[in-house]
Design an enzyme around this catalytic site. Structure first.
Site, mmCIF file in Angstrom:
data_model
loop_
_atom_site.group_PDB
_atom_site.id
_atom_site.type_symbol
_atom_site.label_atom_id
_atom_site.label_comp_id
_atom_site.label_asym_id
_atom_site.label_seq_id
_atom_site.Cartn_x
_atom_site.Cartn_y
_atom_site.Cartn_z
ATOM 1 C CG PHE A 192 22.419 48.668 31.060
ATOM 2 C CD1 PHE A 192 22.474 47.282 31.085
ATOM 3 C CD2 PHE A 192 22.831 49.316 29.909
ATOM 4 C CE1 PHE A 192 22.915 46.564 29.984
ATOM 5 C CE2 PHE A 192 23.273 48.621 28.802
ATOM 6 C CZ PHE A 192 23.311 47.236 28.841
ATOM 7 C CD GLU A 220 13.514 52.277 37.390
ATOM 8 O OE1 GLU A 220 14.627 51.711 37.354
ATOM 9 O OE2 GLU A 220 12.820 52.311 38.420
ATOM 10 N NE ARG A 265 17.446 47.763 45.531
ATOM 11 C CZ ARG A 265 17.048 46.499 45.696
ATOM 12 N NH1 ARG A 265 17.930 45.560 45.984
ATOM 13 N NH2 ARG A 265 15.785 46.170 45.575
ATOM 14 C CD GLU A 314 18.824 45.797 39.958
ATOM 15 O OE1 GLU A 314 19.070 47.000 40.078
ATOM 16 O OE2 GLU A 314 17.849 45.240 40.516
#
Ligand SMILES: Cc1cc2nc3c(=O)[nH]c(=O)nc-3n(C[C@H](O)[C@H](O)[C@H](O)COP(=O)(O)OP(=O)(O)OC[C@H]3O[C@@H](n4cnc5c(N)ncnc54)[C@H](O)[C@@H]3O)c2cc1C
Ligand code: FES
Length: 1204
Positions: A684, A688, A766, A1147
């Site tokens: 999730f 990363e 974002r 997402e």
């Protein structure tokens, strides 16, 4: 599953238990069945395993064994369960991937009242025929007619060796460990004598309290006495005055006895039993209730015990025993003498508990409010009793007992005394509430916080009790009335690590005492790093703290020992001298101190000032969105295996980002470090970048000792160290016309980045690129500030700032609709973009399917008709309100860092025709490998069964981008396709010369003709890249769209809410795999429900995370998903920009759960209107029971506020 012959009930019992809490010594005379024991892929899967797999109820698979065993145990006890039994069986299980719906659908096929006929039913009634208009119905995703039948006669038998034990005389057993002695007496006399000999010994039955104390609170109990096999401690006796339970009776057995009594006895006698059952219904999950004892709950003396208020208000009798004899005491206000203390003497044992029958004219209720309804401890809990004078409604006696309002369970003595001999009417209600508001006081700094909410709950509960009794009285006197209005790491590795997590500035570390712990190997810290200790995307953090610890969770060092237990003990023995520094914890503190991680990003379009001047209204506001913990079920873990040559090392890691995991800390080139990922138990976004910290620590340790080292973080460590979703604060000013059309927007976003930059700038980018959600705003001025604080660095999390950016857009959108007095869905619709519009970052919208999704969602949810029903419901009900909201989403697809939009693949074809496929993406439950096999199968024209993916590794596909940003199927899919095309091109002449040949023939010929059967593939997304300075360029390759409509019901008195129904329509292009895509939509939506309504991270002022594990931090459980949940995929919308016309899906759907949040806000508006308050109000996220209750202003909240 635990199975044992119960000598008291004279039968074999099967029950589920938590492996992490069940003491190994308690397994004496007991059989254990694990998931491996019921079936496997080599021989045959058990139907409980087969059905969850075939119904797509397993994504990352980490939760699956637990869920299978819960189902299996239920089936062993009840081969034909009802759907309610199945739901109850899962109360103690969690899944973070699937959104639960497919699990329930798969297992529904076992249920007598929900079983699927596989479409074979005669005539109507087949679930597969229902709601055909919903494009994707769950049952169409699997064929239940192909399921193996359940055959209870084929289950393994209970071991005969254990059966023969039952007739033998039992002897006291004693197990001695390194530090703990476990004694299991068989007679009461033995137990009492032992308690006299060891007065400080703990009595352990379920170990659900002691186990937590020893595991998490660092407590050590050298002597443990286990009374579970003593007959008197397990006896159940029905007496003239009530039912007496031995103190070792488990809560499940108490539940069973009480349920039977309620069914058999006149209802006036079982008022207290019914209340106890209501508490037990929401008491933990079955795994806990199956083992935890009634006596354990009492003797733990927790102030938030659920049963103690019932026992106290009912005046239950407790029998205590010691060498001196027995005595009986009443559970009253004197029983608890302080926090976790009782009047029971150290040498005494609680023998039994009598729960009394209620009398005629006596009424009893119990209530509990928690963060989550299922499997959660109480915020406030209570037991309430009233006895009326014979044949009247005049009160003879009232007892109100509360938990969660003091260091012990308490009685509201003053209120109870004052109420005597009053009638049960409005005056009594008002007086009692006034008195309770005064008596149930809490200081503003009371432990547990939520002071106003807890105080209001004491009144709300009494009001509920008042109504319930009123209803019962009326029924008694006049018949029924309505009160609706009110109403596998292998075993070969040797060493395990434990981390030290301390605060602030430290000057010295002393590990000398740790060395005396058995199994200690060594201590590693910054000094041991052979390469660089610097890490982070911006190279602005250290793996091991050097002098200054910048957050709680910053690692100072690691202890290596032979077992996890030893490494934990040794780590606790390490002494660190430190000096506390003043931390910055919140966004507000960072703003005050101007603590930002530069640069500050801006997007500007049009003329904002002019836009405001031309607007009819201008509205300003603020919204806070809390962070979120990833809560992947598999925590961070790494196994480092040094190869002994030239610095070579192999790292087996749970990571989404192999390239970043080729750690530089060892000071060797990347070509010596091989990182391998088979699959992850969920990621999730949390794996990363943040896994590099743990991986480096483990790699440095392995390098130092030259042997394999592994570490899997405990949940609390993982939550402390690894950071989560960024909390956001949004400040906005919006100008709009009377018809709701937005003219101008000025907005500032502040995120809590934590102690390093990590991915915070990408997340903020974002958020700014999604500040419009799906709305056309002609004039925009926006700024994004990343706050530098002393929390663990926050990081990527599904949606990557998009949900926060869009959430604030929906906040001003809902406020402005309110201000205009227009229906929110109309205002949203007139602001939606059209095909060809330019966004605020000047990207043209092409293939804009959002309006189609909107119309389909309005129609499939029957929006307008249901809205009328909701209005009617709200008119009829004062204390329950419903709300509904429809929300769109537009999600940009691409990494916003352009160079990350690349991927590689490697295809090997072997001489037998089988294909080994490798690509740069990792599998974490999102079905990427399945989709890649499908792509290769379609490209090569061979069945998927010939293609295999073994793992992702840096020595097959180098320089991989992280598996993130929803693009992995797009970019790796194209890379796979390109590699396949290379092979096909080479095979073309062979195919032409033998057109009728098989794949195997062509491959054989190719090999014999020395044609390479191995090829790499590469792909990069063309023409992406955006410049914030000039507001030019294209940040996204394309957009995914979706719309959701959700309905909720709130309890205005407690702040509880139910998700009644959700309809989602999602554009995923031409789906590569509908089952996977629907799984992603449902999983993301439910994770979003957690984000926006449940999951709350709470910190101390020093930045110490309080909510560190499943006990405190609540992710959605089975019962939190919408009761009706319909997901459909938009038809006929091929996407020319991605592999086989598909679209990204991981997402984009998460934000649609904002529809639940704004449905809650809609319901709160209705409650506030009943109190005469109509203006827009602030509701921060998540919409917890506390926030909902406090926003539903009414007499009770006012009473508490006035008295404060
Ligand atoms: C995941 C989870 C969820 C939970 N949810 C809830 C909840 O919803 N509501 C709630 O109220 N609690 C909850 N609890 C707390 C706990 O489960 C209960 O308090 C339980 O009843 C304790 O019983 P036990 O047999 O496991 O106690 P143990 O851990 O075995 O013992 C607890 C204490 O009681 C003492 N004791 C036990 N029996 C006797 C005896 N006969 N005489 C003298 N002393 C004795 C022990 O010495 C020890 O100090 C939860 C715990 C967990 C781990
Ligand atoms: S499938 Fe349930 S946690 Fe991943």
């Amino acid at each position: 599953m635990i199975s044992k012959y119960d000598p008291f009930q004279k039968k074999i019992l099967h029950h589920t238990a938590n492996a992490c809490l069940f003491p190994i010594c308690a397994l004496h005379h007991v059989a254990v069945t694990t998931v491996e024991g019921i079936g496997n892929t080599k021989s045959r899967l058990h139907p409980a395993q087969e059905r969850i797999a075939k119904s797509h109820g397993s994504q990352c698979g980490f939760c699956t064994p637990g869920i299978v065993m819960s189902m299996y145990t239920l089936l062993r006890n009840k081969p034909k369960p009802k759907m309610e039994d199945i739901e109850d069986a899962f109360q103690g299980n969690l899944c973070r991937c699937t959104g639960y719906r497919p699990i329930l659908e798969g297992y529904r096929t076992f249920a007598v009242n929900g079983g699927c006929c596989g479409g074979k039913a005669n005539g109507s009634g087949c679930c597969m025929n229902e709601k055909e208009s919903m494009t994707m119905m769950p049952s169409s995703l699997f064929d239940s007619s192909k399921f193996q039948p359940l055959d209870p006669t084929q289950e393994p038998i209970f071991p005969p060796e254990l059966m023969t034990q039952r007739n033998k005389e039992q002897k006291q057993v004693c197990f001695k460990g390194e530090r703990v002695m476990w004694i299991q007496p068989t007679t009461l006399q033995e137990l009492v004598a032992l308690k006299s000999q060891y007065p400080n010994a703990k009595l352990v039955v379920g170990n659900t309290e002691v186990g937590i104390e020893m595991r998490l609170k660092n407590m050590l109990y050298p002597v443990i006495l286990a009374p579970a096999w003593i007959p008197e401690m397990n006896a159940v006796q029905h007496t003239e005055t009530g039912v007496t339970f031995g103190a070792a009776c488990t809560l499940s057995s108490v539940e069973e006895v009480l349920r039977k009594a309620v069914a058999e006895l006149p209802s006036y006698k079982t008022e207290i039993f019914q209340a106890a059952l209501e508490q037990l219904r929401w008491f933990a999950g079955p795994q806990i209730r199956n083992v935890a004892a009634l006596g354990g709950n009492i003797m733990t003396a927790s102030p938030i015990s659920d049963l103690n208020p019932v026992l106290m208000a009912s005046g239950s009798k407790l029998t205590l025993i010691s060498m001196e004899g027995k005595r009986t005491v009443t559970m009253d206000e004197k029983f608890f003498t302080g926090y976790r203390k009782t009047i029971v003497k150290p040498e005494e044992v609680l023998l039994s508990v009598e729960i009394p029958y209620s009398k005629e004219g006596e009424y009893f209720s119990a209530f509990k409010q928690a963060y989550r309804r299922e499997d959660d401890i109480a915020i406030v809990t209570c037991g309430m009793r009233v006895l009326f004078q014979h044949g009247t409604s005049r009160v003879q006696e009232v007892k109100l007992s509360y938990g969660g309002m003091a260091p012990t369970t308490i009685l509201a003595l003053k209120t109870c005394q004052e109420n005597l001999s009053w009638d049960w009417n409005e005056k009594l209600l008002q007086d009692a509430c006034r008195l309770l508001a005064g008596e149930m006081d809490l200081s503003p700094s009371a432990p547990g916080g939520m002071v106003e909410f807890r105080r209001t709950l004491t009144l709300s509960f009494f009001f509920k009790f008042y109504l319930t009794v009123l209803q019962k009285l009326s029924k008694h006197q006049n018949g029924p009335v309505s009160v609706a209005r009110e109403g596998s790491w292998g075993k070969s590795e040797l060493y395990i690590i434990t981390l030290l997590l301390l605060l602030s500035f430290y000057s010295s570390v002393d590990a000398s005492e740790a060395q005396s712990v058995p199994g200690f190997v060594c201590f590693v810290s910054a000094k041991d790093v052979p390469g660089s200790n610097i890490t982070g995307i911006a190279n602005d953090e250290t793996v091991f703290a050097e002098d200054v610890v910048t957050c709680v969770g910053h690692i100072i060092g690691a202890v290596i020992a032979d077992t996890q237990e030893h490494s934990r003990r040794a780590a606790k023995a390490v002494k660190i001298k430190y000096e506390e520094l003043k931390p910055i914890v919140t966004i507000q503190e960072a703003i005050e101190k101007q603590s930002f991680i530069k640069p500050i990003k801006r997007i500007k379009k049009g003329d904002v000032k002019k836009g405001f001047e031309e607007s009819d209204h201008v509205l300003e506001g603020e919204m806070y969105i809390g962070g979120q913990e990833h809560f992947y079920l598999e925590t961070h873990c790494t196994l480092a295996v040094p190869k002994g040559e030239d610095g070579e090392m192999e790292l087996f890691v749970s990571t989404q980002n192999l390239m970043k995991t080729q750690v530089g800390s060892l000071g060797v080139p990347s070509n010596r470090i091989v990182v391998r990922v088979k699959r992850m138990g969920g990621g999730f976004g949390g794996k990363e970048t943040r896994n590099t910290i743990l991986t480096t620590v483990v790699a440095v340790a392995a390098f130092k000792i030259g042997r394999p080292v592994r570490c899997m973080l405990d949940r609390d460590e993982d939550m402390l160290i690894s950071g989560g979703r960024h909390p956001f604060l949004g400040r906005y000013k919006v100008g709009f016309m009377k018809n709701g059309k937005v003219k101008s927007l000025e907005v500032s976003y502040y995120s809590n980045g934590g102690n390093s930059a990590d991915l915070s700038h990408g997340v903020m980018d974002r958020a700014l690129l999604h500040l419009d959600n799906s709305y056309n705003i002609p004039n925009v001025s926006s700024m994004g500030f990343v706050c530098k604080t002393n929390l663990s660095s926050n990081t990527a999390f599904r949606g990557f700032g998009g949900p926060q950016g869009m959430m604030i857009a929906e906040c001003w959108m809902s406020d402005l609709a309110r201000k205009c007095g227009l229906p929110p869905e109309e205002v949203r619709k007139i602001n939606l973009y059209h095909e060809g519009d330019l966004t605020h970052f000047n990207q043209k919208l092409e293939g804009f399917t959002l309006r189609r999704c909107w119309d389909e969602c309005l129609s499939s949810s029957n929006y307008h008709a249901r809205k009328k029903l909701i209005e009617e419901f709200n008119k009829q009900n004062r204390w329950k309100k419903r709300g509904m909201c429809i929300i769109p989403t537009k999600f940009g697809i691409s990494f916003t860092v352009p160079f990350l939009n690349q991927a590689g693949a490697l295809v090997h074809v072997y001489t037998d025709g089988s294909v080994l496929l490798t690509h740069g993406g990792t599998e974490m439950g999102q079905g990427l490998h399945t989709k890649m096999i499908q792509v290769a199968s379609r490209s090569l024209g061979i069945p998927t069964s010939k293609i295999y993916i073994s793992e992702t590794s840096t020595n097959t596909v180098p320089n991989t981008s992280p598996t993130a940003a929803s693009v992995s199927a797009d970019i790796n899919g194209m890379a796979v396709h390109n590699a396949c095309q290379t092979i096909l091109k080479r095979l073309e002449p062979i195919k032409q010369s033998n057109p009728k040949g098989s794949w195997e023939d062509w491959i054989k010929t190719a090999y014999e003709n020395c044609i390479s059967l191995s090829a790499t593939g590469f792909y990069r997304i063309p023409d992406v890249g955006y410049n914030f300075e000039t507001n030019e360029g294209k940040p996204f390759h394309y957009f995914s769209y979706g719309v959701a409509c959700s309905e909720v019901e709130i309890d205005c008195l407690t702040g509880d809410h139910k998700n009644v129904r959700t309809d989602v329509v999602m554009d995923v292009g031409t789906s590569l795999n509908p089952a996977i895509d629907i799984g992603q939509i449902e999983g993301a939506f439910v994770q979003g429900i957690g984000l926006f309504t449940m999951e709350e991270l709470r910190y101390s002022p020093e930045g110490n995370l309080y909510t560190r594990g499943p006990g405190m931090y609540k992710i959605p459980a089975f019962g939190d998903i919408p009761t009706e949940f319909y997901v459909s995929l938009l038809r006929d919308c091929p996407n020319s920009k991605a592999i086989y016309s598909s679209k990204a899906v991981g997402e984009p759907p998460l934000f649609l759960s904002a529809s639940v949040f704004y449905a809650i806000k809609d319901a709160i508006y209705s409650a506030r209107e009943d109190s005469g308050v109509t203006e827009p109000f602030r509701l921060d996220s998540p919409a917890t029971p506390e926030r909902i209750r406090n926003a539903c202003v009414d007499t009770f909240t006012k009473m508490v506020t006035v008295l404060s």
